[in-house]
Design a protein around this motif. Sequence first.
Motif, PDB file in Angstrom:
ATOM      1  N   CYS A  69      72.023 -23.101 -40.878  1.00 29.28           N
ATOM      2  CA  CYS A  69      71.980 -22.326 -42.119  1.00 29.28           C
ATOM      3  C   CYS A  69      71.508 -20.890 -41.879  1.00 29.28           C
ATOM      4  CB  CYS A  69      71.061 -22.989 -43.139  1.00 29.28           C
ATOM      5  SG  CYS A  69      71.647 -24.599 -43.721  1.00 29.28           S
ATOM      6  N   LEU A  70      71.747 -20.052 -42.859  1.00 30.75           N
ATOM      7  CA  LEU A  70      71.264 -18.679 -42.866  1.00 30.75           C
ATOM      8  C   LEU A  70      70.481 -18.461 -44.157  1.00 30.75           C
ATOM      9  CD1 LEU A  70      73.144 -15.459 -41.891  1.00 30.75           C
ATOM     10  CD2 LEU A  70      72.004 -15.566 -44.104  1.00 30.75           C
ATOM     11  N   PHE A  71      69.262 -17.934 -44.026  1.00 24.61           N
ATOM     12  CA  PHE A  71      68.401 -17.709 -45.182  1.00 24.61           C
ATOM     13  C   PHE A  71      67.999 -16.237 -45.252  1.00 24.61           C
ATOM     14  CE2 PHE A  71      67.837 -22.107 -43.970  1.00 24.61           C
ATOM     15  CZ  PHE A  71      67.839 -22.788 -45.178  1.00 24.61           C
ATOM     16  N   VAL A  72      68.134 -15.649 -46.426  1.00 27.44           N
ATOM     17  CA  VAL A  72      67.598 -14.315 -46.693  1.00 27.44           C
ATOM     18  C   VAL A  72      66.671 -14.488 -47.889  1.00 27.44           C
ATOM     19  CG1 VAL A  72      68.126 -11.913 -47.242  1.00 27.44           C
ATOM     20  CG2 VAL A  72      69.723 -13.245 -45.849  1.00 27.44           C
ATOM     21  N   VAL A  73      65.360 -14.571 -47.622  1.00 30.53           N
ATOM     22  CA  VAL A  73      64.405 -14.935 -48.673  1.00 30.53           C
ATOM     23  C   VAL A  73      63.138 -14.090 -48.559  1.00 30.53           C
ATOM     24  CG1 VAL A  73      65.254 -17.306 -48.853  1.00 30.53           C
ATOM     25  CG2 VAL A  73      63.421 -16.787 -47.263  1.00 30.53           C
ATOM     26  N   ALA A  74      62.478 -13.888 -49.706  1.00 35.74           N
ATOM     27  CA  ALA A  74      61.214 -13.141 -49.758  1.00 35.74           C
ATOM     28  C   ALA A  74      60.209 -13.944 -50.568  1.00 35.74           C
ATOM     29  CB  ALA A  74      61.426 -11.761 -50.385  1.00 35.74           C
ATOM     30  N   SER A  75      58.986 -14.078 -50.039  1.00 36.43           N
ATOM     31  CA  SER A  75      57.981 -14.886 -50.722  1.00 36.43           C
ATOM     32  C   SER A  75      56.604 -14.568 -50.165  1.00 36.43           C
ATOM     33  CB  SER A  75      58.288 -16.374 -50.545  1.00 36.43           C
ATOM     34  OG  SER A  75      57.307 -17.179 -51.162  1.00 36.43           O
ATOM     35  N   HIS A  76      55.572 -14.992 -50.880  1.00 35.14           N
ATOM     36  CA  HIS A  76      54.207 -14.800 -50.399  1.00 35.14           C
ATOM     37  C   HIS A  76      53.909 -15.714 -49.216  1.00 35.14           C
ATOM     38  CE1 HIS A  76      52.247 -12.248 -53.627  1.00 35.14           C
ATOM     39  NE2 HIS A  76      53.502 -12.378 -54.015  1.00 35.14           N
ATOM     40  N   ARG A 121      60.870 -11.632 -45.799  1.00 35.25           N
ATOM     41  CA  ARG A 121      59.779 -10.732 -46.147  1.00 35.25           C
ATOM     42  C   ARG A 121      58.694 -11.605 -46.760  1.00 35.25           C
ATOM     43  NH1 ARG A 121      60.647  -5.149 -49.270  1.00 35.25           N
ATOM     44  NH2 ARG A 121      61.819  -4.866 -47.332  1.00 35.25           N
ATOM     45  N   CYS A 122      57.493 -11.552 -46.199  1.00 32.52           N
ATOM     46  CA  CYS A 122      56.433 -12.431 -46.690  1.00 32.52           C
ATOM     47  C   CYS A 122      55.066 -11.799 -46.442  1.00 32.52           C
ATOM     48  CB  CYS A 122      56.510 -13.812 -46.027  1.00 32.52           C
ATOM     49  SG  CYS A 122      56.725 -13.777 -44.255  1.00 32.52           S
ATOM     50  N   ARG A 123      54.115 -12.145 -47.304  1.00 35.49           N
ATOM     51  CA  ARG A 123      52.760 -11.609 -47.184  1.00 35.49           C
ATOM     52  C   ARG A 123      51.979 -12.277 -46.065  1.00 35.49           C
ATOM     53  NH1 ARG A 123      49.471 -11.392 -52.661  1.00 35.49           N
ATOM     54  NH2 ARG A 123      47.849 -11.135 -51.084  1.00 35.49           N
ATOM     55  N   SER A 124      52.208 -13.564 -45.854  1.00 35.75           N
ATOM     56  CA  SER A 124      51.479 -14.290 -44.807  1.00 35.75           C
ATOM     57  C   SER A 124      52.436 -14.646 -43.686  1.00 35.75           C
ATOM     58  CB  SER A 124      50.850 -15.560 -45.385  1.00 35.75           C
ATOM     59  OG  SER A 124      51.853 -16.423 -45.897  1.00 35.75           O
ATOM     60  N   ARG A 125      51.908 -15.173 -42.612  1.00 39.26           N
ATOM     61  CA  ARG A 125      52.730 -15.534 -41.454  1.00 39.26           C
ATOM     62  C   ARG A 125      53.581 -16.758 -41.780  1.00 39.26           C
ATOM     63  NH1 ARG A 125      49.937 -13.753 -36.423  1.00 39.26           N
ATOM     64  NH2 ARG A 125      50.735 -15.616 -35.396  1.00 39.26           N
ATOM     65  N   PRO A 126      54.865 -16.731 -41.487  1.00 35.76           N
ATOM     66  CA  PRO A 126      55.698 -17.932 -41.704  1.00 35.76           C
ATOM     67  C   PRO A 126      55.198 -19.077 -40.833  1.00 35.76           C
ATOM     68  CG  PRO A 126      57.047 -15.978 -41.261  1.00 35.76           C
ATOM     69  CD  PRO A 126      55.639 -15.603 -40.953  1.00 35.76           C
TER      70      PRO A 126
END
Length: 346
Positions: free
Chosen positions: A252-259, A274-279
Amino acid sequence: MDNQQALPIATDDISTDPTVDPTTQRKHAAMIERLSNLHQSRVSNKSNTKDPSFESTQSFLLVFTNSKQGIESSLAQIQQIPDSNPNQDLKADLERISLSISDLEKLVAENSYFLPPYEVRSSLKTISDLKQTLDSVTSKVKPRKKFSFKNKPAKKSETANVLADTANKNEQEHQSGYKVTDSPGFRSKENEILVKEFKSSEVGEYVLSDLTNCEVRLKGCFRTLFINRLQNCKIYVGPVLGSILIEEVEGCLFVVASHQIRIHHAKRSDFYLRCRSRPIIEQSVGVRFAPYCLSYDGIESDLKESNLYDDTGNWANVDDFQWLRAVQSPNWSILPENEHIDTVKF
């Protein structure tokens, strides 16, 4: 969910059955009351997460510990009932405990963006232990029949088939960590383009489940996204105010932004984040990461509203919870720039 109301905790006939001894009645009544209080606390806690004052490790741990102790107490109580009343049906009680454990896991996910990594790992370990205990208790009070070969297998009745399908469904939901039937979303689709626009950030949970060869476009802000069992899909998502949980995806391919973004059981998939914390990844292999690349009319204001406008660079700081060595985990890598997709616009 924001508008979620407290659900009534159902009782059964044991509390009024004159054939059941008073001690069992008291134990069962106490357990039902404890589950009801735990559910009320859970609903109240979901409302409190809107208050910035909840964003402290101490306040989170207090809520988490209280919920954990309530679940442990209910599990201990339910183990004692079969000894005095072995014929009692405990299915509803077990389902309520399973739901409470799932809600506790959601609580961790929705607040993990401000928690220290150790507390996240410790909380997830506690939840895993609770699930194992629940499985053990379920096996004890509802033992499964041993499998054996027969010359002529008995024909199942229609009722038995329905019960088997329901059991399989409940088992899948339990393993995934959340009840995917409770929230709106796209489910069980193949070879489709699926589009949803959110008009308000008050939208709560959204689910993408059992999709194959689909393209999903989610525009606008909402609070939580659960992704489960996807194959060969392309997922483009506007900013999510809380957390994104991704499980069992391949190709899959994901383009997502979240905390906060957690990824479990992913294979051969690319993540533009794009995320505030480490994935966080667990039990994943062949996953690659790159910066967020989505564009649509109004995305700037959506990113600002979600406090995700600035790219912190955390998309490249991945924590592999299954890899404890000091060297780079072989399970993930940075996607080479010459392989990046162009900015996605819709």
